[in-house]
Motif scaffolding. Structure first.
Motif, short mmCIF file in Angstrom:
data_model
loop_
_atom_site.label_atom_id
_atom_site.label_comp_id
_atom_site.label_asym_id
_atom_site.label_seq_id
_atom_site.Cartn_x
_atom_site.Cartn_y
_atom_site.Cartn_z
N LEU A 165 -1.16 62.05 -21.14
CA LEU A 165 -2.48 62.53 -20.73
C LEU A 165 -3.54 62.29 -21.80
N ASP A 166 -3.13 62.21 -23.07
CA ASP A 166 -4.10 62.02 -24.15
C ASP A 166 -4.29 60.55 -24.52
N SER A 167 -3.71 59.63 -23.73
CA SER A 167 -3.86 58.20 -24.03
C SER A 167 -5.15 57.66 -23.42
N ASP A 168 -5.57 56.49 -23.88
CA ASP A 168 -6.71 55.80 -23.26
C ASP A 168 -6.25 55.33 -21.89
N PRO A 169 -6.75 55.93 -20.81
CA PRO A 169 -6.19 55.64 -19.49
C PRO A 169 -6.43 54.22 -19.01
N PHE A 170 -7.32 53.51 -19.65
CA PHE A 170 -7.66 52.17 -19.18
C PHE A 170 -7.04 51.07 -20.04
N SER A 171 -6.18 51.44 -20.96
CA SER A 171 -5.56 50.47 -21.86
C SER A 171 -4.28 49.92 -21.27
N ASP A 172 -3.88 48.73 -21.75
CA ASP A 172 -2.61 48.15 -21.32
C ASP A 172 -1.44 49.04 -21.73
N GLU A 173 -1.58 49.74 -22.86
CA GLU A 173 -0.50 50.61 -23.33
C GLU A 173 -0.25 51.74 -22.33
N ALA A 174 -1.32 52.34 -21.83
CA ALA A 174 -1.17 53.41 -20.85
C ALA A 174 -0.58 52.87 -19.55
N ILE A 175 -1.06 51.72 -19.12
CA ILE A 175 -0.55 51.12 -17.89
C ILE A 175 0.94 50.79 -18.03
N SER A 176 1.33 50.21 -19.15
CA SER A 176 2.73 49.84 -19.37
C SER A 176 3.64 51.07 -19.39
N ALA A 177 3.14 52.18 -19.93
CA ALA A 177 3.96 53.39 -20.02
C ALA A 177 4.38 53.89 -18.64
N ALA A 178 3.52 53.68 -17.64
CA ALA A 178 3.81 54.17 -16.29
C ALA A 178 4.36 53.10 -15.36
N ASN A 179 4.34 51.84 -15.82
CA ASN A 179 4.72 50.72 -14.96
C ASN A 179 5.69 49.81 -15.70
N PRO A 180 6.99 50.07 -15.59
CA PRO A 180 7.98 49.27 -16.32
C PRO A 180 7.99 47.80 -15.92
N ALA A 181 7.43 47.48 -14.76
CA ALA A 181 7.39 46.09 -14.32
C ALA A 181 6.10 45.38 -14.70
N PHE A 182 5.23 46.04 -15.48
CA PHE A 182 3.92 45.46 -15.81
C PHE A 182 4.06 44.10 -16.48
N ASP A 183 5.02 43.95 -17.38
CA ASP A 183 5.21 42.69 -18.09
C ASP A 183 6.26 41.79 -17.43
N ILE A 184 6.70 42.15 -16.22
CA ILE A 184 7.75 41.37 -15.57
C ILE A 184 7.24 40.66 -14.33
N PHE A 185 6.81 41.44 -13.32
CA PHE A 185 6.39 40.78 -12.08
C PHE A 185 5.13 41.35 -11.47
N MET A 186 4.51 42.36 -12.08
CA MET A 186 3.26 42.88 -11.53
C MET A 186 2.12 41.91 -11.78
N ASN A 187 1.11 41.99 -10.94
CA ASN A 187 -0.10 41.18 -11.10
C ASN A 187 -0.99 41.89 -12.12
N LYS A 188 -0.91 41.47 -13.37
CA LYS A 188 -1.64 42.15 -14.44
C LYS A 188 -3.14 42.13 -14.21
N ASP A 189 -3.65 41.00 -13.77
CA ASP A 189 -5.10 40.90 -13.57
C ASP A 189 -5.58 41.90 -12.53
N GLU A 190 -4.81 42.07 -11.46
CA GLU A 190 -5.21 43.00 -10.41
C GLU A 190 -5.14 44.44 -10.91
N VAL A 191 -4.10 44.78 -11.67
CA VAL A 191 -3.99 46.14 -12.19
C VAL A 191 -5.13 46.43 -13.17
N ARG A 192 -5.44 45.46 -14.02
CA ARG A 192 -6.55 45.65 -14.96
C ARG A 192 -7.88 45.78 -14.22
#
Length: 554
Positions: free
Chosen positions: A270-297
């Motif tokens: 909750l105290d992370s920068d919610p718009f950072s790749d680090e926050a997104i990766s913490a909640a999305n284990p597939a972010f660096d595997i098969f998710m569409n990073k550009d769309e999530v960003r």
């Protein structure tokens, strides 16, 4: 469902011809686990194409990657190569005893696909038991059909599976006649769940259940009692509030009281920068595997630019417990004041009293000068369970655990409130107690009966609920919350009120509380604001610029 970086261009392994019994042979041998000899076990492992000596989880991973085809997406038609986070979940479920597994991460991490893999393991794979019943449960017919449709695609695309599994589209069923196993997709119609005996159940998107109970969930879980070692899979993004069923189950599993209840929770701090790749990766284990990073960003940028989208983004993408709206106080700020308060006996205190109509919540909140917050809540005792179901709030549980007081009958008895106030005035140095004029005429006679003097009654101060009175109180309450000047101990009833409270503004930007929904109680926050509102003015410890650029709801 993930694919490792080197797999996209790999040669597809040799597969069985349509109609072959490779999968069936594996299935038949897998159902005789308790009767087979070591030699028979070796034959099964050979039929499965896996090495001897693997764990149960490894065996299941090998079966999925041998017999399943990616059903949709950019890797459609290719053999499954499970991602490491998926393998960890599968091994965690099957390598040690598991009764319930909760798997929670953000959207588009192939939750439903993973559920379909597990379903097929129990329908026609090495986890199948002869003549067993398998179910998936969802809150709507459309949601219920998603898992069925995905599993059916996997069957159709795999010659091995298609040779042994019958698809019944109209009934949303999959059947393996060789084993007598049957899978059905159910929606939130509890009547259809009674009389069943599931050995395997997937609760899909349980986070959509509002409140702490679901008839369908309870019907299926209690029906599993007839089975030896039943398994329930709960796979969902998080529910919006602590009081919702999925949150209750996650919090219980995280306490570790039962090792057979397991939880894999991927969420951004909750105290992370919610718009950072680090926050997104913490909640999305597939972010660096098969998710569409550009769309999530892009979704992150939209939420950053348009505050109205931030709450939904935090809940669905960051997998945080955040309602899809902007409350008066954010969860992070509220929990930042969650330290346990000290006792109020002998202290100078201020109070707010929000008296209810006949059957609603009555709230008294006392605040000491040093910030200790002590709330008391009352509801009629009669019909409490019904009210809990209607409001989807665990009033009955809170009453049992001592967080909520009840009065006899179906309406609030002000006699109990008066006696409690008498005790407060006898043990604390009450400076002022704010009240809403509504219903005060019914309480005052009881105050006089329990011995309140004229001098004591003069400390009861009428406090308006409109913009003029509430706006200064909300401003002071915001400052105290932001600067962690309050200690409320995360009292569950008061926390519910905080989560439900939103504000409206008049043309002069004065504010007052409103409820986020018709059944959402905010009485505790109204009483807290009134208590703060009658406290002597405190020096502001935060500059105006700080407040503008770090608003409470950010």
């Amino acid at each position: 469902m993930g694919q490792d970086a080197g797999d996209a261009g790999s040669t597809q392994p040799k597969r069985s011809k349509p109609g072959s019994k490779t999968a069936a042979n594996a299935i038949k041998s897998s159902t005789s686990d308790q009767r087979r000899t070591k030699r028979g076990q070796g034959r099964e492992e050979e039929a499965l194409g896996v090495r001897r000596g693997l764990t149960r989880g490894d065996r299941n991973i090998a079966w999925i990657e041998r017999h399943c085809i990616i059903p949709e997406g950019k890797f459609v038609g290719q053999p499954v190569r499970l991602a490491e986070f998926q393998k960890r979940v599968i091994k965690g479920i099957y390598d040690t005893p598991t009764r319930r597994a909760i798997i929670s991460f953000g959207r588009k991490n192939a939750k439903t696909t993973l559920s379909a893999f597990l379903l097929l393991l129990h329908l026609c794979g090495p986890e199948a038991r002869a003549n067993s019943q398998l179910f998936s449960a969802a809150q709507s017919r459309d949601q219920a059909s998603i898992l069925f449709a995905l599993a059916a695609k996997m069957v159709r695309m795999s010659p091995d599976l298609a040779s042994v599994v019958t698809i019944r589209d109209t009934a949303k069923q999959l059947a393996c006649s060789d084993l007598g196993t049957l899978y059905r997709a159910l929606s939130a119609d509890a009547a259809t769940a009674y009389g069943l005996s599931p050995v395997f159940t997937v609760h899909d998107e349980l986070g959509q259940v509002k409140g702490p109970r679901s008839d369908l969930y309870e019907a299926l879980e209690t029906a599993s009692a007839a089975q030896d070692q039943p398994l329930s899979i709960i796979i969902s993004t998080q529910a919006p509030t602590d009081a919702d069923l999925l949150s209750v189950l996650i919090d219980d599993a995280k306490q570790g009281n039962d090792p057979a209840q397991k939880c894999w929770l991927y969420t951004a701090p909750l105290d992370s920068d919610p718009f950072s790749d680090e926050a997104i990766s913490a909640a999305n284990p597939a972010f660096d595997i098969f998710m569409n990073k550009d769309e999530v960003r892009r979704q992150a940028e939209d939420a950053k630019r348009m505050p109205s989208r931030e709450a939904a983004y935090r809940n669905l993408i960051l997998n945080q417990r955040v309602e899809a709206r902007n409350p008066f106080v954010s969860r992070a700020v509220w929990e930042g004041c969650g330290e346990l308060p000290q006792d109020l006996i002998g202290k100078r205190i201020y109070g707010g009293l929000d008296l209810s109509s006949v059957s609603d919540l009555t709230a008294l909140v006392l605040v000491a000068e040093d910030g200790d917050v002590h709330p008391t809540f009352w509801l009629p005792g009669e019909g409490l369970a019904e009210k809990s179901r209607n409001d989807r709030v665990p009033y009955d549980v809170w009453a049992r655990d001592g967080w909520l007081q009840t009065t006899p009958g179906r309406s609030i008895e002000y006699e109990f409130v008066a006696h409690h106030l008498r005790e407060v005035f006898d043990t604390c140095d009450v400076q002022a107690l704010a009240f809403d004029r509504y219903n005060m005429r019914f309480l005052k006679p009881w105050l006089e009966r329990v011995g309140f003097t004229e001098e004591e009654l003069e400390r009861f101060i009428e406090f308006g609920q409109g913009f003029v009175s509430m706006s200064p109180a909300l401003r002071e309450l915001e400052s105290m919350l932001l600067n962690k000047k309050l200690r409320h101990g995360n009292h569950p009833v008061l926390s519910m009120c905080a989560a439900n409270a939103t504000v409206v503004q008049d043309p002069s930007e004065n504010r007052k509380f409103v409820k986020a929904k018709a059944s959402g109680r905010i009485d505790g926050m109204v009483a807290l604001a009134m208590a703060v509102g009658v406290m002597p003015n405190m020096p502001e410890s935060q500059d105006l610029d700080d407040f503008i650029y770090q608003p409470l709801w950010a």
